[in-house]
Design a protein around this motif. Sequence first.
Motif, PDB file in Angstrom:
ATOM      1  N   SER A  78       0.941  -1.210   0.008  1.00 38.08           N
ATOM      2  CA  SER A  78       0.019   0.186   0.085  1.00 38.08           C
ATOM      3  C   SER A  78       0.823   1.148   0.047  1.00 38.08           C
ATOM      4  CB  SER A  78      -1.035  -0.010   1.292  1.00 38.08           C
ATOM      5  OG  SER A  78      -0.231   0.190   2.382  1.00 38.08           O
ATOM      6  N   VAL A  79       2.243   1.193   0.267  1.00 33.36           N
ATOM      7  CA  VAL A  79       2.947   2.477   0.359  1.00 33.36           C
ATOM      8  C   VAL A  79       4.205   2.326  -0.535  1.00 33.36           C
ATOM      9  CG1 VAL A  79       2.270   2.880   2.831  1.00 33.36           C
ATOM     10  CG2 VAL A  79       4.263   1.041   2.235  1.00 33.36           C
ATOM     11  N   ARG A  80       4.020   1.544  -1.650  1.00 34.54           N
ATOM     12  CA  ARG A  80       5.041   1.300  -2.813  1.00 34.54           C
ATOM     13  C   ARG A  80       4.201   1.056  -3.958  1.00 34.54           C
ATOM     14  NH1 ARG A  80       9.096  -3.595  -1.615  1.00 34.54           N
ATOM     15  NH2 ARG A  80       7.723  -5.266  -1.791  1.00 34.54           N
ATOM     16  N   GLY A  81       4.685   0.802  -4.949  1.00 37.09           N
ATOM     17  CA  GLY A  81       4.411   0.090  -6.266  1.00 37.09           C
ATOM     18  C   GLY A  81       3.915  -1.534  -6.032  1.00 37.09           C
ATOM     19  N   ALA A  82       3.023  -1.800  -6.390  1.00 38.20           N
ATOM     20  CA  ALA A  82       2.733  -3.303  -6.333  1.00 38.20           C
ATOM     21  C   ALA A  82       2.513  -4.125  -7.616  1.00 38.20           C
ATOM     22  CB  ALA A  82       1.067  -3.289  -5.655  1.00 38.20           C
ATOM     23  N   PRO A  83       3.432  -4.184  -8.466  1.00 37.12           N
ATOM     24  CA  PRO A  83       3.633  -5.003  -9.613  1.00 37.12           C
ATOM     25  C   PRO A  83       2.732  -6.216  -9.552  1.00 37.12           C
ATOM     26  CG  PRO A  83       5.771  -4.244  -9.117  1.00 37.12           C
ATOM     27  CD  PRO A  83       5.030  -3.973  -7.898  1.00 37.12           C
ATOM     28  N   TYR A  84       1.966  -6.315 -10.388  1.00 36.33           N
ATOM     29  CA  TYR A  84       0.763  -7.584 -10.525  1.00 36.33           C
ATOM     30  C   TYR A  84      -0.034  -7.551  -9.562  1.00 36.33           C
ATOM     31  CZ  TYR A  84       4.471  -8.750 -13.809  1.00 36.33           C
ATOM     32  OH  TYR A  84       5.483  -8.799 -14.934  1.00 36.33           O
ATOM     33  N   HIS A  85      -0.013  -6.418  -8.791  1.00 35.24           N
ATOM     34  CA  HIS A  85      -1.207  -6.564  -7.543  1.00 35.24           C
ATOM     35  C   HIS A  85      -1.930  -5.119  -7.559  1.00 35.24           C
ATOM     36  CE1 HIS A  85      -0.278 -10.625  -5.696  1.00 35.24           C
ATOM     37  NE2 HIS A  85       1.311 -10.306  -6.108  1.00 35.24           N
ATOM     38  N   VAL A  86      -2.028  -4.602  -8.752  1.00 37.92           N
ATOM     39  CA  VAL A  86      -2.319  -3.079  -8.779  1.00 37.92           C
ATOM     40  C   VAL A  86      -3.688  -2.968  -7.969  1.00 37.92           C
ATOM     41  CG1 VAL A  86      -3.536  -3.238 -11.062  1.00 37.92           C
ATOM     42  CG2 VAL A  86      -2.867  -1.051 -10.360  1.00 37.92           C
ATOM     43  N   HIS A  87      -4.672  -3.889  -8.221  1.00 32.40           N
ATOM     44  CA  HIS A  87      -5.821  -3.689  -7.258  1.00 32.40           C
ATOM     45  C   HIS A  87      -5.899  -3.830  -6.117  1.00 32.40           C
ATOM     46  CE1 HIS A  87      -4.658  -8.000  -8.050  1.00 32.40           C
ATOM     47  NE2 HIS A  87      -5.796  -8.343  -8.601  1.00 32.40           N
ATOM     48  N   SER A  88      -4.956  -4.725  -5.402  1.00 30.57           N
ATOM     49  CA  SER A  88      -4.679  -4.945  -4.112  1.00 30.57           C
ATOM     50  C   SER A  88      -4.055  -3.811  -3.639  1.00 30.57           C
ATOM     51  CB  SER A  88      -3.780  -6.237  -3.921  1.00 30.57           C
ATOM     52  OG  SER A  88      -3.474  -6.397  -2.368  1.00 30.57           O
ATOM     53  N   GLY A  89      -2.734  -3.513  -4.286  1.00 31.47           N
ATOM     54  CA  GLY A  89      -2.184  -2.348  -3.646  1.00 31.47           C
ATOM     55  C   GLY A  89      -2.872  -1.055  -3.420  1.00 31.47           C
ATOM     56  N   ALA A  90      -3.780  -0.886  -4.464  1.00 33.89           N
ATOM     57  CA  ALA A  90      -4.654   0.442  -4.331  1.00 33.89           C
ATOM     58  C   ALA A  90      -5.845   0.329  -3.231  1.00 33.89           C
ATOM     59  CB  ALA A  90      -5.389   0.577  -5.792  1.00 33.89           C
ATOM     60  N   GLY A  91      -6.194  -0.872  -3.085  1.00 31.94           N
ATOM     61  CA  GLY A  91      -7.158  -1.030  -1.995  1.00 31.94           C
ATOM     62  C   GLY A  91      -6.653  -1.077  -0.678  1.00 31.94           C
ATOM     63  N   LYS A  92      -5.467  -1.550  -0.583  1.00 29.63           N
ATOM     64  CA  LYS A  92      -4.873  -1.659   0.913  1.00 29.63           C
ATOM     65  C   LYS A  92      -4.415  -0.183   1.101  1.00 29.63           C
ATOM     66  CE  LYS A  92      -4.958  -5.854   1.892  1.00 29.63           C
ATOM     67  NZ  LYS A  92      -5.569  -6.351   3.202  1.00 29.63           N
ATOM     68  N   ALA A  93      -3.988   0.582  -0.027  1.00 29.33           N
ATOM     69  CA  ALA A  93      -3.581   2.018   0.419  1.00 29.33           C
ATOM     70  C   ALA A  93      -4.977   2.878   0.957  1.00 29.33           C
ATOM     71  CB  ALA A  93      -2.963   2.649  -0.918  1.00 29.33           C
ATOM     72  N   GLY A  94      -6.163   2.531   0.317  1.00 31.56           N
ATOM     73  CA  GLY A  94      -7.229   3.016   0.661  1.00 31.56           C
ATOM     74  C   GLY A  94      -7.556   2.803   2.097  1.00 31.56           C
ATOM     75  N   VAL A  95      -7.469   1.521   2.588  1.00 31.68           N
ATOM     76  CA  VAL A  95      -7.597   1.054   3.931  1.00 31.68           C
ATOM     77  C   VAL A  95      -6.784   1.825   4.856  1.00 31.68           C
ATOM     78  CG1 VAL A  95      -7.201  -0.963   5.558  1.00 31.68           C
ATOM     79  CG2 VAL A  95      -8.357  -1.408   3.433  1.00 31.68           C
ATOM     80  N   HIS A  96      -5.406   2.071   4.659  1.00 29.26           N
ATOM     81  CA  HIS A  96      -4.484   2.749   5.467  1.00 29.26           C
ATOM     82  C   HIS A  96      -4.992   4.217   5.664  1.00 29.26           C
ATOM     83  CE1 HIS A  96      -0.102   4.632   5.910  1.00 29.26           C
ATOM     84  NE2 HIS A  96      -0.985   4.693   6.789  1.00 29.26           N
ATOM     85  N   ASN A  97      -5.475   4.996   4.461  1.00 26.19           N
ATOM     86  CA  ASN A  97      -6.245   6.133   4.799  1.00 26.19           C
ATOM     87  C   ASN A  97      -7.498   6.339   5.585  1.00 26.19           C
ATOM     88  OD1 ASN A  97      -8.057   8.740   3.427  1.00 26.19           O
ATOM     89  ND2 ASN A  97      -5.793   9.241   3.451  1.00 26.19           N
ATOM     90  N   LEU A  98      -8.388   5.060   5.295  1.00 27.72           N
ATOM     91  CA  LEU A  98      -9.442   5.141   5.943  1.00 27.72           C
ATOM     92  C   LEU A  98      -9.230   5.053   7.496  1.00 27.72           C
ATOM     93  CD1 LEU A  98     -12.528   4.685   6.086  1.00 27.72           C
ATOM     94  CD2 LEU A  98     -11.980   2.177   5.771  1.00 27.72           C
ATOM     95  N   MET A  99      -8.146   4.405   7.927  1.00 22.07           N
ATOM     96  CA  MET A  99      -8.114   4.126   9.208  1.00 22.07           C
ATOM     97  C   MET A  99      -7.290   5.378   9.731  1.00 22.07           C
ATOM     98  SD  MET A  99      -9.139   1.122  10.485  1.00 22.07           S
ATOM     99  CE  MET A  99     -10.354   1.373   9.106  1.00 22.07           C
ATOM    100  N   GLN A 100      -6.559   6.078   9.315  1.00 24.36           N
ATOM    101  CA  GLN A 100      -6.135   7.465   9.696  1.00 24.36           C
ATOM    102  C   GLN A 100      -7.344   8.572   9.809  1.00 24.36           C
ATOM    103  OE1 GLN A 100      -3.042   8.107   6.566  1.00 24.36           O
ATOM    104  NE2 GLN A 100      -1.563   7.908   8.271  1.00 24.36           N
ATOM    105  N   THR A 101      -7.946   8.344   8.849  1.00 29.28           N
ATOM    106  CA  THR A 101      -9.178   9.478   8.978  1.00 29.28           C
ATOM    107  C   THR A 101     -10.257   9.090   9.992  1.00 29.28           C
ATOM    108  OG1 THR A 101      -8.991   9.576   6.613  1.00 29.28           O
ATOM    109  CG2 THR A 101     -11.117  10.388   7.597  1.00 29.28           C
TER     110      THR A 101
END
Length: 268
Positions: free
Chosen positions: A159-182
Motif C-alpha cells: 500500500s505504500v509502494r508500487g505493487a507490480p501484478y497486484h495493482v488492485h490489491s495495492g490500491a485497495g490496501k492504500a485506501g484502507v490505510h487512509n481510511l484508518m487514519q481518517t
Amino acid sequence: MSFEETPPTTEIFADDLLAGETALVTGGGTGIGKELALAYADHGADVAIASRSMDNLAPVADELEERGADACATTVDVRDPDDVDAMLETVLDELGDCSILVNNAGANFLCPAEDMSANGWRSVVGTILDGTANCTFAVGDHLIDRGGGTIVSMGATNSVRGAPYHVHSGAGKAGVHNLMQTVAAEWAQYGIRANTVAPGVIRTEGVMEVMGEAVAEQVVEEDLAADRLGTPADCVAVALFLSSQAAAYVTGSYYAVDGGQLLAPTPM
C-alpha cells in the motif's frame, strides 16, 4: 542476525489481556484471520468470526469454544452493506456486544495492470476497500453508541509502494490505510482507536500456493532484511497489542510486519 520465530502470544501476553472484550474478525475462517480469532480467545475475549463460507467458519467456532470463548460464526459478503448490517445484528444478538473490530477479509490474484478487467478490479477492491469501509462504518456506529472501542485493519506493505501484478490489491490496501487514519482522527472524540497492521510476505497456505518455495527463497534472499518469511504469529502479536489497553495512546498508526521488506536494499 537471526530473526527468530515469534513465540506464541500465550508466552508474551497475560491470559486475561482482553477479558471482557468481544472481537469480530472478518475473514476469520482461514489464514491470518483464523489465527487472530484463536489468539483473541486465548486472551480472554469472546469472538465472532465471519466470512462467505460457513464450511470454513464452523470448525474454527468449535475450536474457539474449546478455548473457553463464547463464539459466533456468521456468513457475510463484506461488499454488501446490508449483509454487513445483518452480520453485526447477529453478533450483537448472540454475544451481546462488539468492542473490537478486526477487518481482515481480503481477496487477491496476480495480474499485469494492462490486463486488469473491470470485474477483476471490482472483485478485489470491492472486498478490500469497500468491505473494510462497510464494516468500519457499521461497527463504528455501534462503537460510538457504546462509548468507544478498537478497530484493527489488516493492510499490506504494497500500500505504500508500487505493487507490480497486484495493482488492485495495492490500491485497495492504500485506501484502507487512509481510511484508518481518517476515522482515527474523527472518532477519537468517541473513544475509538483505529490502526493498521501491514503484513509483508507471510507464509500462509494461500500465499505459498501462489509463490511456491523457489520464489519464497528468492524473496528472502533479495527483498528482506530478515532471514525468513513472516508467519501469522508475527501479525497476531501486533494486532493483540493494538487491541489492548497497552496501546491506549496509539491511534492512526501503521505497523509494517514485513521483516524489513520496505527498507532500501543494502548496497553490495
